[in-house]
Motif scaffolding. Sequence first.
Motif, PDB file in Angstrom:
ATOM      1  N   ALA A 155       0.943   1.434   6.804  1.00 24.62           N
ATOM      2  CA  ALA A 155       0.441   2.619   7.496  1.00 24.62           C
ATOM      3  C   ALA A 155      -1.086   2.598   7.487  1.00 24.62           C
ATOM      4  N   PRO A 156      -1.724   3.153   8.516  1.00 22.85           N
ATOM      5  CA  PRO A 156      -3.184   3.127   8.575  1.00 22.85           C
ATOM      6  C   PRO A 156      -3.852   4.037   7.554  1.00 22.85           C
ATOM      7  N   GLY A 157      -3.143   5.048   7.062  1.00 23.22           N
ATOM      8  CA  GLY A 157      -3.729   5.952   6.082  1.00 23.22           C
ATOM      9  C   GLY A 157      -3.714   5.382   4.683  1.00 23.22           C
ATOM     10  N   GLU A 158      -4.232   6.179   3.755  1.00 24.18           N
ATOM     11  CA  GLU A 158      -4.276   5.729   2.372  1.00 24.18           C
ATOM     12  C   GLU A 158      -2.919   5.834   1.685  1.00 24.18           C
ATOM     13  N   SER A 159      -2.022   6.645   2.227  1.00 24.77           N
ATOM     14  CA  SER A 159      -0.703   6.808   1.634  1.00 24.77           C
ATOM     15  C   SER A 159       0.282   7.182   2.731  1.00 24.77           C
ATOM     16  N   LEU A 160       1.559   7.343   2.335  1.00 24.55           N
ATOM     17  CA  LEU A 160       2.597   7.732   3.286  1.00 24.55           C
ATOM     18  C   LEU A 160       2.699   9.239   3.425  1.00 24.55           C
ATOM     19  N   ASP A 161       1.888   9.982   2.675  1.00 25.91           N
ATOM     20  CA  ASP A 161       1.874  11.431   2.809  1.00 25.91           C
ATOM     21  C   ASP A 161       0.973  11.823   3.976  1.00 25.91           C
ATOM     22  N   GLY A 162       1.240  13.001   4.539  1.00 26.79           N
ATOM     23  CA  GLY A 162       0.420  13.492   5.635  1.00 26.79           C
ATOM     24  C   GLY A 162       0.904  12.984   6.975  1.00 26.79           C
ATOM     25  N   LEU A 163       0.019  13.072   7.964  1.00 29.97           N
ATOM     26  CA  LEU A 163       0.368  12.698   9.331  1.00 29.97           C
ATOM     27  C   LEU A 163       0.109  11.216   9.561  1.00 29.97           C
ATOM     28  N   THR A 164       1.037  10.577  10.206  1.00 31.41           N
ATOM     29  CA  THR A 164       0.913   9.158  10.553  1.00 31.41           C
ATOM     30  C   THR A 164       1.250   9.004  12.019  1.00 31.41           C
ATOM     31  N   TYR A 165       0.367   8.382  12.791  1.00 38.25           N
ATOM     32  CA  TYR A 165       0.601   8.235  14.212  1.00 38.25           C
ATOM     33  C   TYR A 165       0.836   6.800  14.637  1.00 38.25           C
ATOM     34  N   ASP A 166       0.754   5.854  13.715  1.00 44.21           N
ATOM     35  CA  ASP A 166       0.977   4.474  14.094  1.00 44.21           C
ATOM     36  C   ASP A 166       1.225   3.665  12.825  1.00 44.21           C
ATOM     37  N   VAL A 167       1.926   2.560  12.939  1.00 39.08           N
ATOM     38  CA  VAL A 167       2.156   1.645  11.825  1.00 39.08           C
ATOM     39  C   VAL A 167       1.976   0.216  12.314  1.00 39.08           C
ATOM     40  N   ASP A 168       1.715  -0.666  11.374  1.00 40.58           N
ATOM     41  CA  ASP A 168       1.611  -2.096  11.666  1.00 40.58           C
ATOM     42  C   ASP A 168       2.801  -2.806  11.033  1.00 40.58           C
ATOM     43  N   ALA A 169       3.669  -3.376  11.861  1.00 41.42           N
ATOM     44  CA  ALA A 169       4.845  -4.082  11.361  1.00 41.42           C
ATOM     45  C   ALA A 169       4.412  -5.364  10.648  1.00 41.42           C
ATOM     46  N   VAL A 170       4.997  -5.596   9.452  1.00 44.45           N
ATOM     47  CA  VAL A 170       4.692  -6.786   8.659  1.00 44.45           C
ATOM     48  C   VAL A 170       6.002  -7.357   8.127  1.00 44.45           C
ATOM     49  N   PRO A 171       6.037  -8.630   7.756  1.00 42.67           N
ATOM     50  CA  PRO A 171       7.265  -9.206   7.178  1.00 42.67           C
ATOM     51  C   PRO A 171       7.618  -8.531   5.859  1.00 42.67           C
ATOM     52  N   CYS A 172       8.910  -8.312   5.645  1.00 40.92           N
ATOM     53  CA  CYS A 172       9.346  -7.664   4.407  1.00 40.92           C
ATOM     54  C   CYS A 172       9.211  -8.579   3.190  1.00 40.92           C
ATOM     55  N   ALA A 173       9.113  -9.886   3.414  1.00 38.96           N
ATOM     56  CA  ALA A 173       9.014 -10.800   2.276  1.00 38.96           C
ATOM     57  C   ALA A 173       7.711 -10.615   1.512  1.00 38.96           C
ATOM     58  N   GLY A 174       6.645 -10.219   2.203  1.00 41.95           N
ATOM     59  CA  GLY A 174       5.367 -10.015   1.532  1.00 41.95           C
ATOM     60  C   GLY A 174       5.179  -8.572   1.104  1.00 41.95           C
ATOM     61  N   GLU A 175       3.955  -8.251   0.724  1.00 43.16           N
ATOM     62  CA  GLU A 175       3.638  -6.885   0.313  1.00 43.16           C
ATOM     63  C   GLU A 175       3.585  -5.972   1.536  1.00 43.16           C
ATOM     64  N   HIS A 176       4.066  -4.772   1.356  1.00 47.01           N
ATOM     65  CA  HIS A 176       4.048  -3.788   2.429  1.00 47.01           C
ATOM     66  C   HIS A 176       4.097  -2.403   1.817  1.00 47.01           C
TER      67      HIS A 176
END
Length: 445
Positions: A194-215
């Motif tokens: 997520a572009p923010g510092e955490s998953l709390d609050g408002l989120t308007y976009d995400v960057d998809a990444v492979p699940c094998a690495g850190e996310h």
Amino acid sequence: MSIPPPPGPHQPDPAQGPQGPSPAPDPYRPPPQGQQPYGPPPQGQQPYGPQPYGPTPPGQQPYGQQPYGQQPYGQQPYGQPYGVPYQTWGQGYSPYARPSSVNGLAIASLVFGVLCCFPAVGLVLGVIALVQIKKKGQSGKGLAIAGSILSSLGLALWVVALATGGLSEAWDGFKEGATEGAAFSVVKGQCFDAPGESLDGLTYDVDAVPCAGEHEGEVFGEFEMSGSAFPGDAAVSDAADERCYPLQDAYVMDTWSLPDDVDVYYFGPTRQSWRLGDREVTCIFGNTDETGTLTGSLRVDATTLDDDQLTFLMALNAVDETFWEEPEEQPEDDLRGYRDWSQDMHDSLDDEIRHLRAHTWSGAPAKPVQALLKDMEKARGEWAKAAASDDVDTFYTHYDAGYAYVDGPTTITARKALGLASDPPYDDEDTGGTGDGAGSDHLDV
């Protein structure tokens, strides 16, 4: 014998003798003395020219004045009043030209043409306005023509936009801007940052990444809310709490494999996105630490399990669901409720024992699973006795014995043989019961 009438003011005396017809007047010769030019004036009117001096005889008007109500010029036919010097106008007309009204449809056509929101409407109004203007003599022809032209241009632009897909792109851009900070659609099993510092609050976009690495997050489920009006942020949160946890158990069937530092979050619709039709609530896993991340996929379901693992987890999870239905009150306060729940435990164990025995176990898991089945059969008998207890002390005796097998040594051994997580998801401080040092979340007595 006839008596001649007395001589009038303009009639000759009979004594003077008859007179013949008057000769034609000569314009170069003055009239005879005592006669008026071109004949006498009408009876009752004064002759033109100078009048004798002196007082005006009774019944006559002074020189230069006419009787009241009479006109000085133009004699009308007998019995008709004198004519009016100015022409009158008929009813509904005015002697002065009034400005004609502006056609309202012409104005409306120009407005729609300028706005370009409904070009077809502006074009139709312009055509109708031109017809009405010609028929009624109204003004506004220029407005109607301008509105029709602008509406035609707007209609042409709409057709081009629809044909090229430009309108769809514009609408997508509008929705993206309107839903900024709102919920969005992500796919089950997708990992993202997520572009923010955490998953709390408002989120308007995400960057998809492979699940094998850190996310930062992993989507494990979603559901749709209903209703025409936005229910409020609190209602969205309550719906997520109620429906995300069952989806979690379906996504991570091996509950022992879920790390302690993982918690459930969600993406939900906002008031703005709700008006655009957004009803989706997305359930996600995230680290309890705002700066922490996840590594590897947490998914453990039919897409990642083999047949033996799937059969084993389905049986044990069904029993665990019944365990979680334990009454909240103490047995002393609700013995009847505990006796009914104990009967449910007996029935659940009976069903799952039959399912496990119906499956063909081969290889390493065969013996550990058979050992676990024996413990489950013993526990089934204890829950039957607890359901038939008449007093609290007797109930406690069978209650503790029924919990003895839960997450005990035979369960851990079978899990290891099947390649499943073998560390119970609780600390030693949470353990209890009386059987084989097995841990459990049951009631401490």
